[in-house]
Write an enzyme that holds these catalytic residues in place. Sequence first.
Site, PDB file in Angstrom:
ATOM      1  N   CYS A  34       0.694  -1.165  -0.072  1.00  0.00           N
ATOM      2  CA  CYS A  34       0.042   0.022   0.050  1.00  0.00           C
ATOM      3  C   CYS A  34       0.843   1.457   0.083  1.00  0.00           C
ATOM      4  O   CYS A  34       0.318   2.214  -0.152  1.00  0.00           O
ATOM      5  CB  CYS A  34      -0.963   0.031   1.204  1.00  0.00           C
ATOM      6  SG  CYS A  34      -0.309  -0.125   2.882  1.00  0.00           S
ATOM      7  N   ASP A  36       2.607   2.625   2.353  1.00  0.00           N
ATOM      8  CA  ASP A  36       2.806   3.298   3.504  1.00  0.00           C
ATOM      9  C   ASP A  36       4.035   3.200   4.004  1.00  0.00           C
ATOM     10  O   ASP A  36       4.723   2.071   4.089  1.00  0.00           O
ATOM     11  CB  ASP A  36       1.622   2.965   4.343  1.00  0.00           C
ATOM     12  CG  ASP A  36       0.394   3.101   4.256  1.00  0.00           C
ATOM     13  OD1 ASP A  36       0.175   4.283   3.315  1.00  0.00           O
ATOM     14  OD2 ASP A  36      -0.538   2.501   5.046  1.00  0.00           O
ATOM     15  N   CYS A  59      -2.010   6.590   4.495  1.00  0.00           N
ATOM     16  CA  CYS A  59      -3.316   6.869   4.632  1.00  0.00           C
ATOM     17  C   CYS A  59      -3.734   7.594   5.724  1.00  0.00           C
ATOM     18  O   CYS A  59      -2.963   7.326   6.717  1.00  0.00           O
ATOM     19  CB  CYS A  59      -4.284   5.838   4.024  1.00  0.00           C
ATOM     20  SG  CYS A  59      -3.909   4.606   5.325  1.00  0.00           S
ATOM     21  N   CYS A 103      -2.586  -1.104   8.729  1.00  0.00           N
ATOM     22  CA  CYS A 103      -2.152   0.201   9.297  1.00  0.00           C
ATOM     23  C   CYS A 103      -1.680   0.004  10.762  1.00  0.00           C
ATOM     24  O   CYS A 103      -0.615   0.651  10.996  1.00  0.00           O
ATOM     25  CB  CYS A 103      -2.926   1.310   9.085  1.00  0.00           C
ATOM     26  SG  CYS A 103      -3.379   1.749   7.244  1.00  0.00           S
TER      27      CYS A 103
END
Length: 146
Positions: A34, A36, A59, A103
């Site tokens: 993703c 991150d 995000c 996350c």
Amino acid sequence: MEYSEKVMDHFMNPRNVGVIDDASGVGLVGNAKCGDIMKVYLKIEDGRIEDAKFKTFGCGAAVATSSMATELVKGKTLQEALEVTNKAVMEALDGLPPVKVHCSCLAEEALHAALWDYAQKNEIHIEGLKPPVDDVDELHHHGHEE
């Protein structure tokens, strides 16, 4: 996608954003899938986390989990900080949507990577602490998403 008020609060008003110049330990982890990237800085004195800061590229959920994770470890001993898992971070945020659970894993790993860095620099052993991983996705396989 529904986010809790706490997630929104930590996203809109993240705590502990920044850098600790003379950090005792720094942890950098990423998730290639993703994109991150999370960096956590810890200031540790007498076996206690005096301060924690983070920089996150990702995000809103990644920002919120970093913010909450750094809040949760402040004032804790190294052993107590290890207990700040992705589950603890999620509970403190009143939950995350399933697709954003990873996350919170990133926040846990960045924190543990900073503790590992500190342990290596000071040649100490923190019971239960494992070496950091390069890509969090490989470790968790997004397997926390029921």
